[in-house]
Design an enzyme around this catalytic site. Structure first.
Site, PDB file in Angstrom:
ATOM      1  N   ALA A  15     -24.714  14.663  -2.316  1.00 13.28           N
ATOM      2  CA  ALA A  15     -25.562  15.193  -1.547  1.00 13.28           C
ATOM      3  C   ALA A  15     -27.044  14.565  -1.609  1.00 13.28           C
ATOM      4  O   ALA A  15     -27.566  14.706  -0.573  1.00 13.28           O
ATOM      5  CB  ALA A  15     -25.637  16.833  -2.012  1.00 13.28           C
ATOM      6  N   ALA A  16     -27.364  14.055  -2.656  1.00 10.34           N
ATOM      7  CA  ALA A  16     -29.006  13.634  -2.733  1.00 10.34           C
ATOM      8  C   ALA A  16     -28.889  12.390  -1.526  1.00 10.34           C
ATOM      9  O   ALA A  16     -28.135  11.701  -1.422  1.00 10.34           O
ATOM     10  CB  ALA A  16     -29.221  13.055  -4.151  1.00 10.34           C
TER      11      ALA A  16
ATOM     12  N   GLY B  63     -30.227  14.850   0.391  1.00 10.40           N
ATOM     13  CA  GLY B  63     -30.476  16.116   1.052  1.00 10.40           C
ATOM     14  C   GLY B  63     -30.042  16.093   2.538  1.00 10.40           C
ATOM     15  O   GLY B  63     -30.085  17.381   3.354  1.00 10.40           O
TER      16      GLY B  63
ATOM     17  N   CYS C 144     -22.134   3.633   4.322  1.00 13.57           N
ATOM     18  CA  CYS C 144     -22.827   2.828   5.415  1.00 13.57           C
ATOM     19  C   CYS C 144     -22.686   1.438   5.027  1.00 13.57           C
ATOM     20  O   CYS C 144     -23.539   0.676   4.760  1.00 13.57           O
ATOM     21  CB  CYS C 144     -24.664   3.442   4.826  1.00 13.57           C
TER      22      CYS C 144
END
Length: 462
Positions: free
Chosen positions: A101-102, A104, A222
């Site tokens: 998650a970081a 956010g 990515c």
């Protein structure tokens, strides 16, 4: 890349020397897109794949320095990075996991889509990265969240078959970020694709265990290499035999996944339902996204013990806390936990998780210090302007706004044209706009002077 792009390869290489695109994503927990556009001081154009994402020109404006940023009205995010959370369907009451998650960006959008219902578990294995995640969650005013710092393997033990939706923005070689960060090139040269492909598989193996029948998984990276993209989707479908790919809405410039690029000889033609984003084709960096659904019958019977705490409403009253809470119109004391002189707002159906590193459960509201209650910054950020009975409304372009955000005391006189709240004492400071007023933090008012209580670590530096 030559194999993937063919005659487009040189155009792709040229694109790496062009400026990056910048984007803000409106926080619909606090303001509607329509209302934000009425007050936005920036020239914005829509990001095609995001209902609340907008391009801005970083050479002409600095959204990170505007009071709206400090009020949590938007998140600054690379445009392509808005696609995963925008693509994952979220329904009211869902239990949602953001596994990596970081810092956010995805979690804040998932929380906005939950709109205060259900539960969001935001996890990251890196403790150092969790600080940014927690701050962004707090700025956005998210209540129904648990932030954990655990490995996927350990989470899978507690959350077997628990989540309706899982988002995995996996660690990757970062080929899609070469234009944005030269350090990604160096990291890719050192680590290559194989290292990250192994990490991704270890994550996917555990993630599929945590999905409920009928649930959905969003996988994204990515990077461009099929080893980390198409191959991992095939691996995921092998892990969960009932998982199938769900078509994703096409936007101009998206490139469908290609089974011929995969190293899996049995690659499914359904890989066409996944998408690559290449920087020479869209206004954004490189990305890959795939949406999968469990074809099992929806089952919400998975059980996990709820967090056991004695609600504040059943404890002996603490006068200092009750005095502060008397200023607030909407706060269920049955959802408050008071322990070790600290007060917390606990989400409904919060799982117990004994032995797990729970960095935040719900909202930290404040602390009793020397016979006085000190409300937290995160308390201010979850409040609606009508929830508190003593509000100092500052026009967004007022010099007092920047003074407050810099941590300065405010001396407000009659000729400043600002209406003081009805009484001295604890005061919610807010910026005032034509579409509404938005909290920034707390202060203590005494005869026209506001003692600043804005969190030092959040203060505006210039």
């Amino acid at each position: 890349m030559r194999r993937l792009l063919g005659e487009e390869y040189e155009t792709y290489v040229d694109s790496l020397n062009t400026p990056i695109n910048t984007c803000l994503r409106v926080n619909t927990l606090k303001i509607s897109v329509q209302d934000f556009l009425k007050i936005s001081p920036f020239e914005l154009t829509p990001v095609p794949w995001s209902n609340n994402g907008f391009y801005y020109d970083a050479s002409t404006c600095s959204p990170s320095k505007h009071p709206f940023y400090y009020a949590g009205l938007y998140y600054l995010q690379e445009p392509s990075a808005t696609l995963p959370a925008a693509t994952l369907p979220i329904d009211e009451g869902d239990k949602v996991l953001d596994l990596c998650a970081a810092p956010g960006g995805k979690s804040t959008e998932l929380a906005a889509k939950l709109a205060g219902t259900g539960l969001l578990v935001s996890n990251d294995i890196s403790a150092s990265r969790l600080k940014a995640l927690q701050k962004n969650i707090e700025v956005f005013g998210v209540r129904n969240v648990i932030i954990t710092c655990e490995s996927p393997e350990k989470l899978a033990i507690a959350f077997n078959g628990y989540f309706d939706k899982i988002l995995i923005d996996a660690p990757c070689s970062g080929e899609g970020m070469f234009r944005k960060s030269t350090s990604m090139v160096t990291a890719w040269e050192i680590n290559g694709n194989e290292k990250f492909a192994e990490i991704q598989r270890s994550i996917l193996k555990e993630a599929v265990k945590m999905l409920r029948p009928g649930g959905m998984i969003l996988y994204s990276t990515c990077t461009f290499d099929p080893m980390e993209d198409e191959d991992q989707v095939m691996y995921l479908m092998e892990l969960g035999k009932d998982l199938s790919l769900v078509p994703i809405e096409y936007h101009d410039g998206f490139v469908p996944g290609n089974p011929d690029w995969s190293n899996d000889p049995n690659a499914s033609s359904d890989l066409k339902y996944t998408y690559h984003l290449f920087p020479h084709r869209i206004k954004g960096e490189g990305h890959y996204v795939a949406l999968l659904k469990s074809n099992g019958e929806i089952d919400r019977s998975s059980y996990i013990n709820n967090y056991d705490y004695k609600p504040y409403s059943k404890l002996k009253p603490v006068p200092e806390i009750d005095d502060f809470l008397s200023h607030i119109k909407k706060l269920d004391k049955a959802s408050l936990e008071y322990r070790n002189d600290k007060l917390y707002l606990i989400p409904d159906d919060s799982p117990a998780l004994p032995g797990y590193r729970v960095m935040r459960r719900g909202v930290y509201l404040g602390e009793l210090k020397k016979k006085r209650f000190e409300p937290s910054q995160s308390f201010a950020m979850i409040l609606d302007i009508n929830d508190f009975d003593n509000v100092l409304r500052l026009p967004v372009d007022s010099i007092f706004v920047k003074k407050y955000l810099r941590g300065e005391s405010l001396d407000i006189n009659d000729d400043d044209g600002i209406e003081l709240p009805p009484k001295d004492g604890w005061t919610l400071v807010a910026i005032s706009t034509e579409t509404g007023d938005f909290p920034l933090g707390f202060g203590k008012l005494l005869k026209g002077t506001l003692k600043n209580k804005y969190l030092p670590g959040w203060r505006m530096m210039s």
